[in-house]
Motif scaffolding. Structure first.
Motif, PDB file in Angstrom:
ATOM      1  N   LEU A  57      23.158  16.289  -6.990  1.00 50.54           N
ATOM      2  CA  LEU A  57      24.393  16.198  -7.773  1.00 50.54           C
ATOM      3  C   LEU A  57      24.336  17.082  -9.024  1.00 50.54           C
ATOM      4  CD1 LEU A  57      25.231  12.386  -7.549  1.00 50.54           C
ATOM      5  CD2 LEU A  57      26.617  14.271  -6.673  1.00 50.54           C
ATOM      6  N   GLN A  58      23.131  17.413  -9.460  1.00 50.02           N
ATOM      7  CA  GLN A  58      22.978  18.316 -10.597  1.00 50.02           C
ATOM      8  C   GLN A  58      23.017  19.783 -10.176  1.00 50.02           C
ATOM      9  OE1 GLN A  58      19.259  16.740 -12.266  1.00 50.02           O
ATOM     10  NE2 GLN A  58      20.433  16.038 -14.039  1.00 50.02           N
ATOM     11  N   ALA A  59      23.029  20.036  -8.864  1.00 45.90           N
ATOM     12  CA  ALA A  59      23.033  21.411  -8.362  1.00 45.90           C
ATOM     13  C   ALA A  59      24.260  22.211  -8.817  1.00 45.90           C
ATOM     14  CB  ALA A  59      22.925  21.410  -6.832  1.00 45.90           C
ATOM     15  N   PRO A  60      25.487  21.636  -8.847  1.00 43.13           N
ATOM     16  CA  PRO A  60      26.627  22.429  -9.347  1.00 43.13           C
ATOM     17  C   PRO A  60      26.429  22.939 -10.773  1.00 43.13           C
ATOM     18  CG  PRO A  60      27.426  20.508  -8.172  1.00 43.13           C
ATOM     19  CD  PRO A  60      25.942  20.340  -8.290  1.00 43.13           C
ATOM     20  N   THR A  61      25.803  22.126 -11.620  1.00 40.77           N
ATOM     21  CA  THR A  61      25.512  22.586 -12.978  1.00 40.77           C
ATOM     22  C   THR A  61      24.508  23.723 -12.957  1.00 40.77           C
ATOM     23  OG1 THR A  61      25.935  20.367 -13.850  1.00 40.77           O
ATOM     24  CG2 THR A  61      24.681  21.869 -15.245  1.00 40.77           C
ATOM     25  N   PRO A 111      36.558  37.434  -9.357  1.00 44.46           N
ATOM     26  CA  PRO A 111      36.385  36.202  -8.554  1.00 44.46           C
ATOM     27  C   PRO A 111      35.135  35.418  -8.941  1.00 44.46           C
ATOM     28  CG  PRO A 111      36.918  38.076  -7.144  1.00 44.46           C
ATOM     29  CD  PRO A 111      36.611  38.631  -8.487  1.00 44.46           C
ATOM     30  N   LEU A 112      34.065  36.133  -9.302  1.00 41.52           N
ATOM     31  CA  LEU A 112      32.837  35.450  -9.695  1.00 41.52           C
ATOM     32  C   LEU A 112      33.016  34.739 -11.033  1.00 41.52           C
ATOM     33  CD1 LEU A 112      30.285  38.246  -8.708  1.00 41.52           C
ATOM     34  CD2 LEU A 112      30.866  36.178  -7.426  1.00 41.52           C
ATOM     35  N   ALA A 113      33.771  35.356 -11.951  1.00 41.99           N
ATOM     36  CA  ALA A 113      34.051  34.709 -13.236  1.00 41.99           C
ATOM     37  C   ALA A 113      34.897  33.454 -13.036  1.00 41.99           C
ATOM     38  CB  ALA A 113      34.751  35.691 -14.175  1.00 41.99           C
ATOM     39  N   LEU A 114      35.862  33.512 -12.130  1.00 49.68           N
ATOM     40  CA  LEU A 114      36.682  32.329 -11.829  1.00 49.68           C
ATOM     41  C   LEU A 114      35.833  31.228 -11.201  1.00 49.68           C
ATOM     42  CD1 LEU A 114      39.941  33.990 -10.421  1.00 49.68           C
ATOM     43  CD2 LEU A 114      39.638  32.855 -12.634  1.00 49.68           C
ATOM     44  N   THR A 115      34.909  31.623 -10.336  1.00 49.85           N
ATOM     45  CA  THR A 115      33.992  30.641  -9.739  1.00 49.85           C
ATOM     46  C   THR A 115      33.142  29.973 -10.801  1.00 49.85           C
ATOM     47  OG1 THR A 115      33.898  31.955  -7.699  1.00 49.85           O
ATOM     48  CG2 THR A 115      32.160  30.323  -8.043  1.00 49.85           C
ATOM     49  N   THR A 116      32.639  30.771 -11.745  1.00 44.29           N
ATOM     50  CA  THR A 116      31.853  30.223 -12.847  1.00 44.29           C
ATOM     51  C   THR A 116      32.675  29.238 -13.665  1.00 44.29           C
ATOM     52  OG1 THR A 116      30.629  32.311 -12.974  1.00 44.29           O
ATOM     53  CG2 THR A 116      30.439  30.824 -14.854  1.00 44.29           C
ATOM     54  N   PHE A 117      33.922  29.585 -13.951  1.00 49.68           N
ATOM     55  CA  PHE A 117      34.802  28.701 -14.717  1.00 49.68           C
ATOM     56  C   PHE A 117      35.032  27.384 -13.987  1.00 49.68           C
ATOM     57  CE2 PHE A 117      39.142  27.144 -15.424  1.00 49.68           C
ATOM     58  CZ  PHE A 117      39.086  26.870 -16.777  1.00 49.68           C
ATOM     59  N   ILE A 118      35.281  27.436 -12.687  1.00 51.00           N
ATOM     60  CA  ILE A 118      35.552  26.222 -11.906  1.00 51.00           C
ATOM     61  C   ILE A 118      34.328  25.307 -11.895  1.00 51.00           C
ATOM     62  CG2 ILE A 118      36.015  25.357  -9.582  1.00 51.00           C
ATOM     63  CD1 ILE A 118      37.787  27.861  -9.173  1.00 51.00           C
ATOM     64  N   ILE A 123      33.700  21.034 -11.473  1.00 49.30           N
ATOM     65  CA  ILE A 123      32.718  20.499 -10.520  1.00 49.30           C
ATOM     66  C   ILE A 123      31.453  20.033 -11.223  1.00 49.30           C
ATOM     67  CG2 ILE A 123      31.371  21.009  -8.462  1.00 49.30           C
ATOM     68  CD1 ILE A 123      33.451  23.113  -7.727  1.00 49.30           C
ATOM     69  N   GLY A 124      30.878  20.885 -12.080  1.00 51.08           N
ATOM     70  CA  GLY A 124      29.610  20.568 -12.732  1.00 51.08           C
ATOM     71  C   GLY A 124      29.653  19.318 -13.597  1.00 51.08           C
ATOM     72  N   PRO A 125      30.575  19.208 -14.582  1.00 53.43           N
ATOM     73  CA  PRO A 125      30.600  18.006 -15.435  1.00 53.43           C
ATOM     74  C   PRO A 125      30.835  16.709 -14.669  1.00 53.43           C
ATOM     75  CG  PRO A 125      31.845  19.780 -16.453  1.00 53.43           C
ATOM     76  CD  PRO A 125      31.498  20.249 -15.070  1.00 53.43           C
ATOM     77  N   ALA A 126      31.741  16.740 -13.678  1.00 52.21           N
ATOM     78  CA  ALA A 126      32.004  15.523 -12.899  1.00 52.21           C
ATOM     79  C   ALA A 126      30.773  15.104 -12.110  1.00 52.21           C
ATOM     80  CB  ALA A 126      33.187  15.758 -11.959  1.00 52.21           C
ATOM     81  N   ALA A 127      30.113  16.067 -11.462  1.00 51.98           N
ATOM     82  CA  ALA A 127      28.908  15.751 -10.693  1.00 51.98           C
ATOM     83  C   ALA A 127      27.775  15.294 -11.602  1.00 51.98           C
ATOM     84  CB  ALA A 127      28.476  16.979  -9.885  1.00 51.98           C
ATOM     85  N   GLU A 128      27.676  15.877 -12.796  1.00 53.54           N
ATOM     86  CA  GLU A 128      26.621  15.505 -13.741  1.00 53.54           C
ATOM     87  C   GLU A 128      26.786  14.063 -14.207  1.00 53.54           C
ATOM     88  OE1 GLU A 128      23.160  16.248 -15.964  1.00 53.54           O
ATOM     89  OE2 GLU A 128      24.169  17.587 -14.538  1.00 53.54           O
TER      90      GLU A 128
END
Length: 388
Positions: A57-61, A111-118, A123-128
């Motif tokens: 679950l910490q992997a997205p971060t 596209p990579l910057a948008l992926t980083t933003f998402i 995704i990251g904060p919710a999963a964390e």
């Protein structure tokens, strides 16, 4: 009209393909070391399987954190390969200049910057947060269990007498966002202590209402206000006589209005660097309303805003490697140099956050300095290789 030209599609296919492999490899490495670290906490209900789920679950971060480094390494590898096979030289002979190449890379980085933003914002904060809740439920602990004095929060409210200020001490925040071991020191508008409220547990009811259970309330009543006779007033003014009397009341439960919400208290679950910009903005506003220091959270906020833009700095740093031919060094050496460059950026980004906090720099300066310095290095390197 085509969005990408032929050579841009060629660059995109190569860079994205290598990027996917590099990202998977780096992420697997981080997950492996995180799992090794988490195994030390395995005991009781916190089994190896739960620990593995917690790490995943910490992997997205982790993806959010290593995306710029993975982009830099993959771009350096691709351009080193193109340089060693003289493919990039052919592009230059065909009319591709440095400015066009840099602009093309910026388009590929969008596209990579948008992926980083998402990943960083959603995704990251919710999963964390979910990962921390799972661990807390398994070990049966609370967020502030490691702090002897608990966590202190400032709160404001109004009643019939005017504005009141509270200093709230919470011994623990459970995974279900209920709070335990609550001590509330309530002051009037002149900052005179008027109530000490101790509660065993509190649960949020919505609409800024908290239900407190097993409440022991100590009220301090000024004798001058309570006095009804001249003698009592004179006694109240006597320096040897007390100015206040204490009155203790027990409540099985009570409802308290407060500006504090589970969303504000949830910052205890996640470090500022792993929060979303919206949560950071809310908490910064709460701290400002209560006249508390916000610098650490403001630095984290501006870093979150700036971080997706570092993807453009990474591709700019990688482009000079396209001008270094095989005689200037092997591809492996260049990739190793790219790894060191990416790690140095990551370390400097963290370093300037701490330096800015120590020297009270403007938060936006602490967030912008690392990226600006590396962008200047990239543009200087491009200018040098273009001339030589």
């Amino acid at each position: 009209m085509r969005i990408l030209s032929v050579y841009e599609r060629y660059f995109a296919r190569l860079i994205y393909g290598v990027f996917a492999f590099i990202l998977f490899a780096v992420l697997a490495l981080f997950v492996f070391f995180d799992m090794l670290s988490e195994l030390e906490s395995v005991q009781g209900n916190y089994t190896s399987l739960v620990a593995f789920f917690h790490v995943m679950l910490q992997a997205p971060t982790r993806i959010y954190e290593v995306l710029p480094i993975a982009v830099l390494i993959s771009a350096i590898y691709v351009f080193s390969q193109l340089a060693s096979q003289s493919e990039y030289t052919i592009f230059r002979v065909a009319g591709l200049n440095t400015r066009q190449a840099l602009f093309s890379l910026f388009k590929l980085a969008v596209p990579l910057a948008l992926t980083t933003f998402i990943f960083g914002e959603f995704i990251g904060p919710a999963a964390e947060q979910y990962a921390q809740k799972i661990k807390l439920e398994a070990v049966g602990a609370t967020v502030s269990a490691g702090f002897r004095s608990g966590v202190w929060v400032k709160d404001r409210d109004r009643d019939n007498s005017g504005e009141i200020t509270r200093f709230v001490n919470v011994q623990g925040l459970k995974a279900d966002q209920s709070i335990q071991g609550i001590t509330i020191y309530e002051f009037d508008k002149d900052y005179r202590l008027r109530v000490i409220r101790v509660a065993k547990e509190g649960r949020y009811q919505g609409a800024q209402q908290w239900q407190l259970n097993d409440v022991n309330e100590t009220r301090f009543i000024e004798l001058r206000e309570a006095a009804g006779t001249t003698a009592q007033v004179a006694a109240a003014r006597d320096a040897l006589a007390p100015d206040f009397r204490a009155e203790q009341v027990l409540f099985p439960n009570m409802v308290m209005h407060s500006e504090l919400t589970p969303q504000i208290l949830s910052v205890l679950l996640v470090t500022p660097e792993r929060m979303s910009t919206l949560d950071l903005f809310r908490y910064i506003r709460h701290l400002r309303d209560n006249k508390q220091d916000t610098q650490r959270y403001e630095i984290a906020f501006w870093k979150k805003v700036v971080y997706p833009l570092t993807l453009f700095v990474m591709v700019a740093l990688a482009l000079p490697f396209a001008y270094l031919h095989a005689r200037a060094g092997a591809v492996g050496v260049k990739v190793f140099g790219g790894i060191m460059l990416g790690l140095s950026f990551h370390l400097s980004n963290t370093l300037f956050s701490h330096v800015g906090l120590l020297h009270t720099w403007p938060p936006i300066v602490s967030a912008l300095v690392p990226g600006t310095l590396y962008l200047m290095v990239a543009l200087s390197a491009l200018r040098w290789v273009d001339r030589h």
